[in-house]
Design a protein around this motif. Structure first.
Motif, PDB file in Angstrom:
ATOM      1  N   GLN A  92       5.324  -5.821   3.870  1.00 25.91           N
ATOM      2  CA  GLN A  92       4.888  -5.049   2.714  1.00 25.91           C
ATOM      3  C   GLN A  92       5.719  -3.774   2.610  1.00 25.91           C
ATOM      4  N   SER A  93       5.918  -3.318   1.372  1.00 30.34           N
ATOM      5  CA  SER A  93       6.609  -2.048   1.166  1.00 30.34           C
ATOM      6  C   SER A  93       6.095  -1.395  -0.106  1.00 30.34           C
ATOM      7  N   TYR A 139       4.964  -1.954  -5.504  1.00 30.64           N
ATOM      8  CA  TYR A 139       4.774  -2.460  -4.157  1.00 30.64           C
ATOM      9  C   TYR A 139       5.398  -3.844  -4.046  1.00 30.64           C
ATOM     10  N   SER A 140       5.589  -4.250  -2.812  1.00 30.24           N
ATOM     11  CA  SER A 140       6.120  -5.576  -2.519  1.00 30.24           C
ATOM     12  C   SER A 140       5.285  -6.165  -1.405  1.00 30.24           C
ATOM     13  N   THR A 159       3.820  -5.818 -10.233  1.00 30.75           N
ATOM     14  CA  THR A 159       3.599  -5.270  -8.882  1.00 30.75           C
ATOM     15  C   THR A 159       3.614  -3.742  -8.908  1.00 30.75           C
ATOM     16  N   SER A 160       2.784  -3.200  -9.804  1.00 28.97           N
ATOM     17  CA  SER A 160       2.732  -1.749  -9.931  1.00 28.97           C
ATOM     18  C   SER A 160       1.308  -1.252  -9.823  1.00 28.97           C
ATOM     19  N   PHE A 161       1.202   0.023  -9.503  1.00 28.34           N
ATOM     20  CA  PHE A 161      -0.103   0.684  -9.385  1.00 28.34           C
ATOM     21  C   PHE A 161       0.135   2.155  -9.738  1.00 28.34           C
ATOM     22  N   ALA A 188      -0.173   3.832  -1.302  1.00 33.19           N
ATOM     23  CA  ALA A 188      -0.173   3.079  -0.052  1.00 33.19           C
ATOM     24  C   ALA A 188      -0.734   1.683  -0.277  1.00 33.19           C
ATOM     25  N   VAL A 189      -0.346   0.774   0.585  1.00 34.03           N
ATOM     26  CA  VAL A 189      -0.791  -0.612   0.507  1.00 34.03           C
ATOM     27  C   VAL A 189      -1.283  -1.052   1.879  1.00 34.03           C
ATOM     28  N   SER A 190      -2.282  -1.913   1.883  1.00 32.17           N
ATOM     29  CA  SER A 190      -2.735  -2.528   3.131  1.00 32.17           C
ATOM     30  C   SER A 190      -3.176  -3.940   2.823  1.00 32.17           C
ATOM     31  N   GLY A 191      -3.524  -4.698   3.875  1.00 30.52           N
ATOM     32  CA  GLY A 191      -4.040  -6.036   3.678  1.00 30.52           C
ATOM     33  C   GLY A 191      -3.254  -7.072   4.439  1.00 30.52           C
TER      34      GLY A 191
END
Lengths: 117, 114
Positions: free
Chosen positions: B2-3, B25-26, B72-74, B92-95
């Motif tokens: 993830q990035s 995000y990716s 893929t945007s936020f 930030a991203v998690s999961g």
């Protein structure tokens, strides 16, 4: 009462010294984390613990050793400090589910500003 | 892997103007997305998060963000900013069985001028 507290707030030390940073949370959370924020404000996870068990260890030099005496505390000990260790270190906690977690909000402490001379 | 990429490192804006802070995000798996704010010399505070459901998420202090899976945007928005919104903002991203690990973007410095 502060939810996530860190001591000390500032730490100035010489290269080669050993130092510790303490973190405590009073939220009753199961998971605690250490993050490093560099001089460009980039944040990267270092470690996480769930109920005193190490969950994440992100390619951090073994000079860094986290210790969790109980689930409310996660301390960070750093041996043989180097110039590149200068950064802000943030502790965080969440009501995590361990390895399957990720949806929980992480609550951050105020940070410890470490300067290695 | 993830990035997260925050497309603007600095965003200067006048008080009461609208603002958008961009985040892409990716990830190869389903993700959870967060915006955190860091006021000077303080820790991070959650503004809002997207877990599932409605793609428009409302947070604290009048901020909102829209999850767009196809792009893929936020992106984070506020219709009218205040001087007190001056801070660093992190996406930030998690999961994906990553143990709760948050992957942060590089941060966007929002500077609100009178």
């Amino acid at each position: 009462d502060t939810a996530v507290s860190q001591t000390p707030k500032y730490l100035v030390t010489q290269m080669g010294n050993d130092k510790s940073i303490k973190c405590e949370q009073n939220l009753g959370h199961d998971t605690m984390y250490w993050y490093k924020q560099d001089s460009k404000k980039f944040l990267k996870i270092m470690f996480s613990y769930n109920n005193k068990e190490l969950i994440i260890n992100e390619t951090v030099p073994n000079r860094f050793s986290p210790k969790s005496p109980d689930k409310a505390h996660l301390n960070l000990h750093i041996n043989s400090l180097e110039l590149g260790d200068s950064a802000v270190y943030f502790c965080a906690s969440s009501q995590g589910l361990g390895f399957a977690g990720g949806i929980e909000t992480q609550y951050f402490g105020p940070g410890t500003r470490l300067l290695v001379l | 892997a993830q990035s997260v990429t925050q497309l603007d490192s600095q965003v200067p804006v006048f008080e009461e103007a609208p603002v958008e802070l961009r985040c892409n995000y990716s990830s190869s798996v389903s993700v959870y997305l967060f915006w955190y704010v860091q006021y000077p010399n303080q820790g991070l505070q959650l503004l809002l998060k997207y877990l599932s459901g409605s793609t428009l998420v409302k947070g604290i202090n009048g901020f909102e963000a829209e999850f767009n899976k196809s792009q893929t945007s936020f992106h984070l928005r506020k219709p009218s900013v205040h001087i007190s919104d001056t801070a660093e903002y992190f996406c930030a991203v998690s999961g994906g069985n990553q143990g709760g690990k948050l992957i942060f973007g590089q941060g966007t410095e929002l500077s609100v001028k009178p």
